[in-house]
Design a protein around this motif. Structure first.
Motif, PDB file in Angstrom:
ATOM      1  N   THR A 131      53.001  48.450  59.161  1.00 18.58           N
ATOM      2  CA  THR A 131      53.409  49.760  58.672  1.00 18.58           C
ATOM      3  C   THR A 131      53.093  50.784  59.760  1.00 18.58           C
ATOM      4  O   THR A 131      52.311  50.517  60.672  1.00 18.58           O
ATOM      5  CB  THR A 131      52.643  50.152  57.392  1.00 18.58           C
ATOM      6  OG1 THR A 131      51.254  50.288  57.710  1.00 18.58           O
ATOM      7  CG2 THR A 131      52.832  49.135  56.276  1.00 18.58           C
ATOM      8  N   GLN A 132      53.688  51.956  59.632  1.00 19.40           N
ATOM      9  CA  GLN A 132      53.358  53.049  60.554  1.00 19.40           C
ATOM     10  C   GLN A 132      51.865  53.351  60.473  1.00 19.40           C
ATOM     11  O   GLN A 132      51.203  53.540  61.495  1.00 19.40           O
ATOM     12  CB  GLN A 132      54.117  54.318  60.185  1.00 19.40           C
ATOM     13  CG  GLN A 132      55.567  54.311  60.502  1.00 19.40           C
ATOM     14  CD  GLN A 132      56.208  55.622  60.073  1.00 19.40           C
ATOM     15  OE1 GLN A 132      55.578  56.680  60.080  1.00 19.40           O
ATOM     16  NE2 GLN A 132      57.473  55.554  59.694  1.00 19.40           N
ATOM     17  N   TYR A 153      59.624  56.012  66.681  1.00 23.20           N
ATOM     18  CA  TYR A 153      60.802  55.173  66.904  1.00 23.20           C
ATOM     19  C   TYR A 153      60.369  53.754  67.247  1.00 23.20           C
ATOM     20  O   TYR A 153      59.293  53.539  67.801  1.00 23.20           O
ATOM     21  CB  TYR A 153      61.636  55.687  68.090  1.00 23.20           C
ATOM     22  CG  TYR A 153      62.280  57.027  67.867  1.00 23.20           C
ATOM     23  CD1 TYR A 153      63.560  57.120  67.330  1.00 23.20           C
ATOM     24  CD2 TYR A 153      61.618  58.198  68.196  1.00 23.20           C
ATOM     25  CE1 TYR A 153      64.156  58.361  67.134  1.00 23.20           C
ATOM     26  CE2 TYR A 153      62.201  59.429  68.000  1.00 23.20           C
ATOM     27  CZ  TYR A 153      63.471  59.505  67.470  1.00 23.20           C
ATOM     28  OH  TYR A 153      64.057  60.731  67.271  1.00 23.20           O
ATOM     29  N   ALA A 154      61.244  52.827  66.956  1.00 21.02           N
ATOM     30  CA  ALA A 154      61.118  51.445  67.412  1.00 21.02           C
ATOM     31  C   ALA A 154      62.495  50.811  67.289  1.00 21.02           C
ATOM     32  O   ALA A 154      63.235  51.086  66.335  1.00 21.02           O
ATOM     33  CB  ALA A 154      60.100  50.666  66.589  1.00 21.02           C
ATOM     34  N   GLN A 171      65.458  52.860  66.328  1.00 24.90           N
ATOM     35  CA  GLN A 171      65.537  53.390  64.971  1.00 24.90           C
ATOM     36  C   GLN A 171      64.508  54.497  64.807  1.00 24.90           C
ATOM     37  O   GLN A 171      63.351  54.354  65.204  1.00 24.90           O
ATOM     38  CB  GLN A 171      65.241  52.291  63.947  1.00 24.90           C
ATOM     39  CG  GLN A 171      66.293  51.215  63.875  1.00 24.90           C
ATOM     40  CD  GLN A 171      65.989  50.229  62.758  1.00 24.90           C
ATOM     41  OE1 GLN A 171      65.573  50.622  61.667  1.00 24.90           O
ATOM     42  NE2 GLN A 171      66.182  48.951  63.037  1.00 24.90           N
ATOM     43  N   LEU A 182      61.987  56.181  62.735  1.00 27.23           N
ATOM     44  CA  LEU A 182      61.156  55.804  61.592  1.00 27.23           C
ATOM     45  C   LEU A 182      60.365  56.994  61.054  1.00 27.23           C
ATOM     46  O   LEU A 182      59.552  56.837  60.150  1.00 27.23           O
ATOM     47  CB  LEU A 182      60.185  54.690  62.005  1.00 27.23           C
ATOM     48  CG  LEU A 182      60.825  53.451  62.621  1.00 27.23           C
ATOM     49  CD1 LEU A 182      59.763  52.543  63.210  1.00 27.23           C
ATOM     50  CD2 LEU A 182      61.662  52.716  61.591  1.00 27.23           C
ATOM     51  N   GLU A 234      60.243  57.743  57.261  1.00 28.41           N
ATOM     52  CA  GLU A 234      59.910  56.633  56.369  1.00 28.41           C
ATOM     53  C   GLU A 234      58.492  56.831  55.834  1.00 28.41           C
ATOM     54  O   GLU A 234      57.637  57.387  56.531  1.00 28.41           O
ATOM     55  CB  GLU A 234      59.996  55.302  57.119  1.00 28.41           C
ATOM     56  CG  GLU A 234      61.380  54.974  57.643  1.00 28.41           C
ATOM     57  CD  GLU A 234      62.410  54.846  56.543  1.00 28.41           C
ATOM     58  OE1 GLU A 234      62.099  54.252  55.488  1.00 28.41           O
ATOM     59  OE2 GLU A 234      63.534  55.351  56.721  1.00 28.41           O
ATOM     60  N   LEU A 256      57.524  48.148  57.912  1.00 27.26           N
ATOM     61  CA  LEU A 256      58.575  48.410  58.894  1.00 27.26           C
ATOM     62  C   LEU A 256      59.727  47.457  58.634  1.00 27.26           C
ATOM     63  O   LEU A 256      59.514  46.341  58.132  1.00 27.26           O
ATOM     64  CB  LEU A 256      58.032  48.209  60.306  1.00 27.26           C
ATOM     65  CG  LEU A 256      56.950  49.195  60.750  1.00 27.26           C
ATOM     66  CD1 LEU A 256      56.475  48.853  62.162  1.00 27.26           C
ATOM     67  CD2 LEU A 256      57.437  50.618  60.695  1.00 27.26           C
ATOM     68  N   PRO A 257      60.967  47.856  58.943  1.00 29.23           N
ATOM     69  CA  PRO A 257      62.103  46.947  58.744  1.00 29.23           C
ATOM     70  C   PRO A 257      61.828  45.610  59.434  1.00 29.23           C
ATOM     71  O   PRO A 257      61.179  45.553  60.488  1.00 29.23           O
ATOM     72  CB  PRO A 257      63.267  47.690  59.405  1.00 29.23           C
ATOM     73  CG  PRO A 257      62.875  49.142  59.338  1.00 29.23           C
ATOM     74  CD  PRO A 257      61.376  49.149  59.499  1.00 29.23           C
ATOM     75  N   VAL A 287      62.487  45.252  63.143  1.00 30.90           N
ATOM     76  CA  VAL A 287      61.569  46.077  63.921  1.00 30.90           C
ATOM     77  C   VAL A 287      60.195  45.417  63.984  1.00 30.90           C
ATOM     78  O   VAL A 287      59.597  45.280  65.049  1.00 30.90           O
ATOM     79  CB  VAL A 287      61.471  47.499  63.320  1.00 30.90           C
ATOM     80  CG1 VAL A 287      60.360  48.296  63.957  1.00 30.90           C
ATOM     81  CG2 VAL A 287      62.806  48.215  63.452  1.00 30.90           C
ATOM     82  N   ALA A 288      59.694  44.998  62.834  1.00 30.84           N
ATOM     83  CA  ALA A 288      58.377  44.359  62.784  1.00 30.84           C
ATOM     84  C   ALA A 288      58.356  43.087  63.624  1.00 30.84           C
ATOM     85  O   ALA A 288      57.399  42.836  64.357  1.00 30.84           O
ATOM     86  CB  ALA A 288      57.995  44.054  61.340  1.00 30.84           C
ATOM     87  N   PHE A 316      56.174  50.474  69.848  1.00 36.46           N
ATOM     88  CA  PHE A 316      56.234  51.543  68.845  1.00 36.46           C
ATOM     89  C   PHE A 316      56.131  52.831  69.638  1.00 36.46           C
ATOM     90  O   PHE A 316      55.190  53.022  70.400  1.00 36.46           O
ATOM     91  CB  PHE A 316      55.070  51.391  67.866  1.00 36.46           C
ATOM     92  CG  PHE A 316      55.087  52.380  66.736  1.00 36.46           C
ATOM     93  CD1 PHE A 316      55.792  52.098  65.572  1.00 36.46           C
ATOM     94  CD2 PHE A 316      54.399  53.583  66.826  1.00 36.46           C
ATOM     95  CE1 PHE A 316      55.819  53.008  64.521  1.00 36.46           C
ATOM     96  CE2 PHE A 316      54.415  54.493  65.780  1.00 36.46           C
ATOM     97  CZ  PHE A 316      55.133  54.203  64.624  1.00 36.46           C
TER      98      PHE A 316
END
Length: 113
Positions: free
Chosen positions: A40-41, A74-75, A78, A80, A83, A89-90, A93-94, A104
């Motif tokens: 997660t962020q 961003y990552a 995208q 983020l 969010e 995270l999608p 992306v993860a 990240f």
């Protein structure tokens, strides 16, 4: 989705804007170790602030934990930023972050274009 590598202490690449790199006394990307089953962020930013305590409160408000104005995340190309911080995270992306193929990005935004 969970990523077993993250639970084992995956190192994640994080790119900080120049002013935060200067504040933290680092050059280039930083590496932080995550030991979480779901990326997660909040997990990434907690790891950054844990490793570089001087950055506490610069990326997120200390009291509310919300992203500071003019900071974006961003990552994998995208945005983020809007969010929820605890949302996983999608998957793509993860997976890229865990694999180390994508960083990240913490980006300082500018007002007025």
């Amino acid at each position: 989705m969970t990523y077993p590598g993250a639970a084992l202490g995956t190192q994640v690449r994080v790119v900080l804007p120049a002013h935060l790199r200067n504040l933290a006394g680092v050059h280039g990307e930083v590496l932080v170790r995550l030991s979480v089953p779901v990326l997660t962020q909040r997990a990434v930013l907690d790891a950054v602030e844990s490793r570089y305590p001087v950055l506490g409160g610069t990326i997120r408000d200390r009291r509310t934990g919300k992203r500071r104005a003019f900071i974006r995340f961003y990552a994998c190309e995208q945005d983020l930023s809007n969010e929820p911080p605890d949302a996983p995270l999608p998957d793509a992306v993860a997976a890229a972050i865990v694999a180390g193929t994508e960083p990240f990005l913490v980006v300082g935004a500018m007002a007025g274009g």
